[in-house]
Each structure stands twice: as structure tokens, then as C-alpha cells.
Design an enzyme around this catalytic site. Structure first.
Site, PDB file in Angstrom:
ATOM      1  CG  HIS A  14      -1.607  -1.425   1.079  1.00  0.00           C
ATOM      2  ND1 HIS A  14      -3.056  -1.160   2.479  1.00  0.00           N
ATOM      3  CD2 HIS A  14      -2.021  -1.664  -0.460  1.00  0.00           C
ATOM      4  CE1 HIS A  14      -3.510  -2.808   2.450  1.00  0.00           C
ATOM      5  NE2 HIS A  14      -3.351  -2.774   0.333  1.00  0.00           N
ATOM      6  CG  HIS A  18      -7.446  -2.879  -2.490  1.00  0.00           C
ATOM      7  ND1 HIS A  18      -6.974  -2.245  -1.651  1.00  0.00           N
ATOM      8  CD2 HIS A  18      -7.123  -4.240  -1.982  1.00  0.00           C
ATOM      9  CE1 HIS A  18      -6.116  -2.595  -1.021  1.00  0.00           C
ATOM     10  NE2 HIS A  18      -5.816  -3.782  -1.292  1.00  0.00           N
ATOM     11  CG  ASP A  30      -3.097  -5.208  -3.129  1.00  0.00           C
ATOM     12  OD1 ASP A  30      -2.698  -4.333  -2.298  1.00  0.00           O
ATOM     13  OD2 ASP A  30      -3.661  -5.927  -3.039  1.00  0.00           O
ATOM     14  CG  HIS A  56      -0.171  -8.887  -2.516  1.00  0.00           C
ATOM     15  ND1 HIS A  56       0.024  -8.714  -2.821  1.00  0.00           N
ATOM     16  CD2 HIS A  56      -1.042  -9.376  -1.611  1.00  0.00           C
ATOM     17  CE1 HIS A  56      -1.072  -7.372  -2.369  1.00  0.00           C
ATOM     18  NE2 HIS A  56      -1.170  -8.904  -1.293  1.00  0.00           N
TER      19      HIS A  56
END
Length: 288
Positions: free
Chosen positions: A69, A226, A230, A253
């Protein structure tokens, strides 16, 4: 400077952003570690864990978790060189988005440096697939992020987010999108001693009835936004902005880091260029 708790550890930490010299890049310094090397370069090769967030570590074993973030905020604002001092193992989660970091940086201001900005230019497609996820880099004239998500939940469903990485667009459309999770998963993580800082104050929580947060969503497609946030944070571990289009289906991720490593490993797929119409930014007082 800011202080807060980590989403996963529940520990309270203090974080300070400081200027760095031109070309130094982004690095984290664990100020609570004094018996070994405590500096961790924010680079893809230093990623050690991608479960519940992105963790980076150095060879001495110093690590920092949940860097994505803040890295997204730095990428979105065009901050190339900075030192991030932190006195604990995980970045504060704040409200689950990048907006608090953006606000803090904007409150202090950015200093433009005379040196031309360097960037990674994608020259040819690079594609990776893993566990039903797919991600690719494609040549483009600017930095673009595109993500597609699909969750079997009435509040989410199929969503797509596409945005060009500029300070204005990132600040207005992406930075405030919060991380999200399902109540059943959160309960299981808490039972396992994980996500100890997790609550509706720092994440969008989904249950069988929909969005559990009393205030609801900040955007109709906050979930996709979001995931794009990321991705931007994970990709900034390239050590420079990427001029190209990143397209990820069911991003996370792990696939973000896998795609970035694949791009950087293929020396024919990119080149370092000078962005002559942009200057490097540093974290500094606006009037310094």
C-alpha cells in the site's frame, strides 16, 4: 510520520518517510534492529512472502511486511527516492488503502530534482500463468494497470479496473480503495493467530448478506480498484516505474511478483530509458 497497527501482526509501529539521494531508490530501514544490517531495498528479488501481503527481507534476515500500500502510494505520486524508517516488522495498515499515505506525502510536499527520471520500458509481451491466474506485460506509451477479478459473491462478481498511472488519476480514483476480505476467512485467520489487526476500520468485510461495513463502499467497484492498487505497489518493486501495460486476471501478490520477475529476467523484453519530460521526486519539504 505516521503510527498505527499492522493488519496481520496487530503490533503498533511508527513510520517515517525521509528524503534519499538521487538514484537511491526506495529502501526500508528497521530502526528497531541494531545488531545486524537493517536496510532492505524495495526490490522484487527481496520478496520472501506473498501470503496476505508482500514481505521483503535482506540477507541478514531483517524484513518488513505488507509494503504494497505504501509502495503504491509512492508509485502513484511519482516518488523515486525515499527512505522508509519503521520500528517494527509490518507497515501500519491505516484504513486499508493508500489514501492516508498519499495525504501524508502531499501534506509535506514533494521536491523535484534536476536529474531526468529513469523508467523501464516494455519492448515485447511477457506472459505468466499460475494456479488459474494470468498476468502479462505489453508495450504501451504510458504506465497502465488493468485487472479483472471474479468472486462468487453478490457484492463483487465480475469487475474490471483500468487506469493510467498518474498522480492525479491515482489520487482521485485508486488510492482510497480498501483491502477486502470475507468474514469467514477473517474468523479463521484470527483463530490461527493471524490478521490480529484486522477489523472493519481497515478493510471491507464481506459476509453472507453483503458488505458488513456500516458506511458501505467508497466505489461501486472498490474491490477491483484495490486489486489494481496492490498490483501497482507490487510492480514498483521493479526499482523504477514501468512504461507498459500490466494486465492481470485474478491478480494477487504471488502472480504480480511472478510476472515482474519474469519481465526483469528477460533482458530482451525491456530497456531502461530516460523520461525527459519528468523529474525524479523525493520526499522533502515543499519549500526546502
Amino acid at each position: 510520520m505516521c503510527a498505527g497497527i499492522g493488519l496481520h501482526t496487530g503490533e503498533r509501529v511508527r513510520l517515517v518517510l525521509k528524503p534519499a539521494s538521487t538514484g537511491a531508490g526506495i529502501s526500508f530501514v528497521r530502526s528497531d534492529i541494531t545488531d545486524r544490517d537493517n536496510r532492505i531495498a524495495a526490490l522484487a528479488d527481496n520478496v520472501t512472502t506473498v501470503r496476505l501481503g508482500t514481505t521483503i527481507a535482506n540477507e541478514a534476515g531483517a524484513s518488513v511486511a505488507t509494503v504494497e500500500h505504501l509502495m503504491a502510494a509512492l508509485a502513484g505520486l511519482g516518488v523515486d527516492d525515499a527512505v522508509v524508517e519503521i520500528d517494527g516488522p509490518e507497515l501500519p495498515v491505516m484504513d486499508g488503502s493508500s489514501a492516508p499515505f498519499v495525504d501524508l506525502v502531499n501534506r509535506v510536499g514533494l521536491k523535484q530534482l534536476a536529474a531526468p527520471r529513469r523508467a523501464i520500458q516494455v519492448l515485447k509481451p511477457v506472459v505468466v500463468e499460475s494456479e488459474g491466474r494470468r498476468a502479462s506485460f505489453l508495450p504501451a506509451l504510458s504506465s497502465m494497470i488493468e485487472v479483472e477479478i471474479n468472486f462468487e459473491h453478490s457484492a463483487v462478481g465480475n469487475q474490471t479496473c483500468v487506469f493510467e498511472v498518474t498522480p492525479e488519476i491515482f489520487s482521485a480514483d485508486i488510492a482510497a480503495a480498501r483491502t477486502f476480505g470475507f468474514r469467514k476467512d477473517l474468523d479463521a485467520l484470527l483463530a490461527a493467530g493471524l490478521a490480529r489487526g484486522g477489523s472493519m476500520e481497515n478493510a471491507v468485510v464481506l459476509d453472507d448478506d453483503g458488505v458488513a461495513n456500516p458506511e458501505g463502499l467508497r466505489f461501486d467497484d472498490e474491490f477491483a480498484r484495490h486489486k489494481a492498487l496492490d498490483a501497482l505497489g507490487d510492480l514498483y518493486l521493479a526499482g523504477a516505474p514501468i512504461i507498459g501495460r500490466y494486465h492481470a486476471q485474478r491478480p494477487g501478490h504471488a502472480i504480480n511478483n511472478l510476472a515482474l520477475r519474469a519481465l526483469l529476467a528477460d533482458k530482451s523484453a525491456w530497456k531502461m530509458v530516460t523520461v525527459r519530460d519528468a523529474c525524479q521526486h523525493d520526499v522533502a519539504m515543499a519549500n526546502s
